[in-house]
Design an enzyme around this catalytic site. Structure first.
Site, PDB file in Angstrom:
ATOM      1  N   LYS A 202      54.843  51.469  43.082  1.00 23.41           N
ATOM      2  CA  LYS A 202      53.529  50.932  43.444  1.00 23.41           C
ATOM      3  C   LYS A 202      53.125  51.535  44.799  1.00 23.41           C
ATOM      4  O   LYS A 202      53.926  51.584  45.717  1.00 23.41           O
ATOM      5  CB  LYS A 202      53.644  49.409  43.559  1.00 23.41           C
ATOM      6  CG  LYS A 202      52.392  48.664  43.229  1.00 23.41           C
ATOM      7  CD  LYS A 202      52.690  47.179  42.966  1.00 23.41           C
ATOM      8  CE  LYS A 202      51.433  46.446  42.579  1.00 23.41           C
ATOM      9  NZ  LYS A 202      51.678  45.040  42.217  1.00 23.41           N
TER      10      LYS A 202
ATOM     11  N   GLU B 219      51.762  30.368  33.542  1.00 20.74           N
ATOM     12  CA  GLU B 219      51.003  29.178  33.934  1.00 20.74           C
ATOM     13  C   GLU B 219      51.342  27.984  33.040  1.00 20.74           C
ATOM     14  O   GLU B 219      51.402  26.842  33.512  1.00 20.74           O
ATOM     15  CB  GLU B 219      49.499  29.476  33.864  1.00 20.74           C
ATOM     16  CG  GLU B 219      48.980  30.383  34.972  1.00 20.74           C
ATOM     17  CD  GLU B 219      49.198  31.862  34.690  1.00 20.74           C
ATOM     18  OE1 GLU B 219      49.651  32.206  33.577  1.00 20.74           O
ATOM     19  OE2 GLU B 219      48.925  32.663  35.605  1.00 20.74           O
TER      20      GLU B 219
ATOM     21  N   ARG C 212      44.728  28.904  31.438  1.00 20.00           N
ATOM     22  CA  ARG C 212      45.849  29.238  30.555  1.00 20.00           C
ATOM     23  C   ARG C 212      46.646  27.982  30.187  1.00 20.00           C
ATOM     24  O   ARG C 212      47.430  27.986  29.246  1.00 20.00           O
ATOM     25  CB  ARG C 212      46.805  30.232  31.247  1.00 20.00           C
ATOM     26  CG  ARG C 212      46.410  31.675  31.128  1.00 20.00           C
ATOM     27  CD  ARG C 212      46.755  32.245  29.773  1.00 20.00           C
ATOM     28  NE  ARG C 212      46.123  33.504  29.519  1.00 20.00           N
ATOM     29  CZ  ARG C 212      46.701  34.689  29.813  1.00 20.00           C
ATOM     30  NH1 ARG C 212      47.866  34.737  30.420  1.00 20.00           N
ATOM     31  NH2 ARG C 212      46.059  35.816  29.523  1.00 20.00           N
TER      32      ARG C 212
HETATM   33  C1  LIG Z   1      47.074  34.957  33.624  1.00 21.00           C
HETATM   34  C2  LIG Z   1      47.119  35.671  34.940  1.00 21.00           C
HETATM   35  N1  LIG Z   1      47.908  35.181  35.919  1.00 21.00           N
HETATM   36  C3  LIG Z   1      47.948  35.781  37.129  1.00 21.00           C
HETATM   37  C4  LIG Z   1      47.211  36.917  37.370  1.00 21.00           C
HETATM   38  C5  LIG Z   1      47.211  37.548  38.749  1.00 21.00           C
HETATM   39  N2  LIG Z   1      47.803  38.874  38.738  1.00 21.00           N
HETATM   40  C6  LIG Z   1      47.089  39.973  38.705  1.00 21.00           C
HETATM   41  S1  LIG Z   1      48.007  41.358  38.731  1.00 21.00           S
HETATM   42  C7  LIG Z   1      49.428  40.444  38.805  1.00 21.00           C
HETATM   43  C8  LIG Z   1      50.752  41.124  38.868  1.00 21.00           C
HETATM   44  C9  LIG Z   1      50.886  42.033  37.703  1.00 21.00           C
HETATM   45  O1  LIG Z   1      52.123  42.712  37.823  1.00 21.00           O
HETATM   46  P1  LIG Z   1      52.361  43.953  36.882  1.00 21.00           P
HETATM   47  O2  LIG Z   1      51.940  43.606  35.516  1.00 21.00           O
HETATM   48  O3  LIG Z   1      53.758  44.340  37.092  1.00 21.00           O
HETATM   49  O4  LIG Z   1      51.352  45.052  37.398  1.00 21.00           O
HETATM   50  P2  LIG Z   1      51.443  45.889  38.766  1.00 21.00           P
HETATM   51  O5  LIG Z   1      50.473  45.229  39.718  1.00 21.00           O
HETATM   52  O6  LIG Z   1      52.855  45.832  39.243  1.00 21.00           O
HETATM   53  O7  LIG Z   1      51.011  47.276  38.400  1.00 21.00           O
HETATM   54  C10 LIG Z   1      49.153  39.094  38.798  1.00 21.00           C
HETATM   55  C11 LIG Z   1      50.169  38.020  38.887  1.00 21.00           C
HETATM   56  C12 LIG Z   1      46.398  37.403  36.321  1.00 21.00           C
HETATM   57  N3  LIG Z   1      45.621  38.500  36.498  1.00 21.00           N
HETATM   58  N4  LIG Z   1      46.396  36.777  35.124  1.00 21.00           N
HETATM   59 MG   LIG Z   2      54.683  45.647  38.303  1.00 14.58          MG
END
Ligand SMILES: Cc1ncc(C[n+]2csc(CCOP(=O)(O)OP(=O)(O)O)c2C)c(N)n1
Ligand SMILES: [Mg+2]
Ligand SMILES: CC(=O)[C@@H](O)[C@H](O)COP(=O)(O)O
Length: 633
Positions: free
Chosen positions: A280, A367, A395
């Site tokens: 990242k 959630e 959710r």
């Molecule tokens: C249902 C839901 N919960 C929480 C989020 C907040 N959120 C956005 S990105 C993220 C982390 C995602 O991690 P990953 O899938 O590993 O993607 P990365 O940012 O590491 O590329 C979260 C928790 C969301 N978008 N949707």
């Molecule tokens: Mg990730």
């Protein structure tokens, strides 16, 4: 290279890896420069530059379908599909969305924003493709964080069962927004090291061949080492058990490795999971070296240093007021447990976690689990504070209804980002929670007018034992008021008369109080005297005060930064109807029945018509005729 000249990704087919490397460099330079001005999800997008190039080179979008899970990492895809010239307007009013958007491009075949939906969407598309006897590829790209979402595991289970041709690309950068959590995360870690194991095993075998037979000791030890490791280092077993062919782990920044493995995946029948390891923030030192969660979603910054350019404000963030109060209360009340579904940083809970290690649970993007776990805690006389964004609370609708409200359990639901959130747009606006919570029996819903009242509401919620209580608070910073030294209790269901008035009554709460008071000033200049009430309890209504207001026959205007349908204003109308106040004029202002796109909150409020000027107009419209006539004289 001028990226704005790119119209569609087909040009990539002609580029060799060296040329793609140059393009990757240009894309990173472009993203760092553009997002320094607009802000956005820089870290996630810098991590998927080579991956997105390889995908568009190996597949033919939009015939082949890319589904970007969460979608915050789709900026490179947007550059390659002819939208580089729209980055000046990224996440701004009427500008380009920060997530995939079908209306922007035929290459955006699946809209996201909420996590963990891509695999289910892909499965639906795969069933349709096969029934329609088409033969395109379906490629969901899901992060290691999103994979912790329950929906993703439900979909893996089904795809594996049906053995559908779906190529799941797992983008594993070991991060959610904060560090990723969970047993699945640990399993991915073993797979990552298994990859290293396989490399080490190959090197060991190479070495064994090179070392002349120098006594059995070295050879035997090496052989034993090689054999003993394989039992717990076979990568991808987990996914193989789900019925997937696992490829990986693959270096997500090595264009050769990526394209070779995507080639294998394309030739493989049935579901495939390609495990890609990325970093990242790759390619931008501050994003690579800072705590990586600091570059997940950013505001404007200075490119040279990575120093964030934050708007100057003295008022504390609402999330910080809540989390600081939780720290204070937790020192006295050992029952208090805080739960967050992957938003520990957004909701500013790091300090609580540092002070009370075993009383904060980050459950990942889960959630539903978070909510029902809170219910479980409450059955055992613990005091769970479920910290959750309004939009992500959606959710857990049934978990609140079935597990918390119906069992009437004393769970505190701390609804962060309640109201319009701005740049994240329609998938993230926190405007539905009042409507869906209000329909649930037993639940108390409250919202503070400022950060001082907020701290007292957190205290009130902790003491409240008669059932579930929801405290909603907005994104961003408070209004800047003095904070009381001592925490107080606010009587449940008690509204607060802010300003007296005799011609009309405004009932509102939270962020719309300031515009109501400003409208009251404008009306006073017209000789109209308006009462403003802080209706800080959305449920239960303050029935004593409401009877007084309705009995006075003053026309009533309710205002809320939430959807009108089933909202606070609806509650007032229901009360009036149930108590036979047919004669009283009640008008509602709020968010109409349409999605609210991305943009600065002030601009969105203007667009919706939630302004002090419109409040003046609405009051003038509902004044009794004689009052209007007197006005005209
Ligand atoms: C249902 C839901 N919960 C929480 C989020 C907040 N959120 C956005 S990105 C993220 C982390 C995602 O991690 P990953 O899938 O590993 O993607 P990365 O940012 O590491 O590329 C979260 C928790 C969301 N978008 N949707
Ligand atoms: Mg990730
Ligand atoms: C993409 C996503 O869902 C999160 O990154 C979200 O954008 C965070 O919102 P805040 O910036 O309000 O914490």
């Amino acid at each position: 290279m001028d990226l704005t000249k790119i119209k569609d990704p087909s040009f990539l087919k002609k580029l060799n890896n060296d040329e793609l490397e140059v393009l990757a460099y240009e894309i990173r330079k472009f993203l760092i420069a553009k997002l320094a001005i607009t802000g956005g999800h820089l870290g996630p997008n810098l991590g998927v530059v080579e991956l997105t190039l390889a995908l568009h080179k190996q597949f033919n979008s939009p015939q082949d379908k890319f589904l970007f899970d969460v979608g915050h990492q789709s900026y490179v895809h947007k550059i390659l599909t002819g939208r580089a010239d729209q980055f000046e307007s990224l996440r701004q009013y009427k500008g380009m969305s920060g997530f995939p958007k079908m209306s922007e491009s035929e290459h955006d075949v699946w809209e996201t924003g909420h996590s963990s939906t891509s695999l289910s969407g892909a499965m639906g598309m795969a069933i349709a493709r096969d029934l329609q006897e088409k033969d395109h590829y379906i490629v969901p790209i899901i992060g290691d964080g999103a994979l912790t979402g329950g929906m993703a595991l439900e979909a893996l289970n089904h795809i594996g069962h049906e053995q559908k041709d779906v190529i799941v690309v797992l983008n594993d950068n070991e991060m959610s927004i904060a560090n990723n959590v969970g047993a699945l995360h640990n399993a991915l870690g073993r797979m990552r090291s298994a990859g290293k194991y396989h490399k080490a095993k190959d090197e060991l075998e190479w070495l064994l061949k090179k070392i002349p037979a120098v006594g059995g000791v070295i050879a035997n030890t090496a052989e034993k080492l090689k054999d003993s490791m394989k039992y717990f280092m076979i990568p991808g077993m987990l996914f193989e058990e789900f019925g997937f062919t696992y490829f990986g782990p693959v270096d997500g920044h090595d264009l050769n490795d990526l394209q070779e493995n995507l080639g294998f995946a394309k030739k493989t029948k049935g579901p495939v999971l390609l495990h890609v390891i990325t970093k990242k923030g790759k390619g931008y030192i501050p994003a690579e070296t800072d705590k990586k969660d600091k570059w997940h979603g950013v505001g404007p910054y200075k490119i040279e240093s990575g120093e964030k350019i934050n708007p100057v404000t003295s008022a504390p963030a609402w999330s910080k007021v809540v989390s600081d109060t939780l720290v204070t209360l937790a020192e006295k009340d050992p029952r208090l447990i805080v739960i967050t579904p992957a938003m520990i940083l957004g909701s500013k809970l790091e300090k609580f976690q540092q002070k009370f290690k075993n009383r904060l649970y980050d459950v990942g993007i889960a959630e539903q689990h978070a909510t029902t776990m809170a219910a479980g805690l409450a059955t055992q006389d613990m005091k769970p504070f479920l910290s959750i964004y309004s939009t992500f609370l959606q959710r857990a609708y049934d978990q609140i209804l079935h597990d918390i409200s119906r069992q009437n359990l004393p769970v505190i639901i701390g609804i962060d980002r309640a109201g319009l959130v701005g740049a994240d747009g329609e998938t993230h606006q926190g405007i539905y929670d009042i409507s869906f919570l209000r329909a649930m029996p037993n639940i108390v819903i409250m919202m503070p007018k400022d950060e001082n009242e907020c701290q007292h509401m957190v205290n009130t919620a902790l003491s409240y034992q008669d059932g579930p209580i929801a405290l909603r608070y907005p994104r961003g910073n408070g209004v800047g008021v003095e904070m009381d030294q001592d925490l107080m209790q606010i009587p449940i269901g008690k509204w607060e008369l802010l300003e007296k008035g005799t011609d009309a009554s405004i009932l509102t709460f939270g962020t719309t109080i300031s515009m109501a008071l400003a409208a009251r000033e404008l009306l006073a200049e017209k000789g109209i005297s308006v009462q403003v009430v802080n209706a800080r309890f959305i449920k239960p209504l303050d029935e004593t005060m409401l009877h007084q207001i309705l009995k006075s026959n003053m026309p009533v205007l309710t205002i809320e930064e939430a959807v009108l349908a089933g909202g606070f204003g609806s509650g007032v109308l229901e009360f009036a109807e149930a108590n036979n106040y047919q004669e009283v004029c009640i008008k509602r202002m709020g968010i109409p029945d349409k999605y609210v796109e991305h943009g600065e909150v002030e601009v969105l409020l203007e667009d919706i018509g939630l302004t002090k000027e419109n409040i003046v107009k609405e009051i003038e419209k509902i004044l009794p005729t004689k009052m209007k006539r007197a006005q005209l004289l």
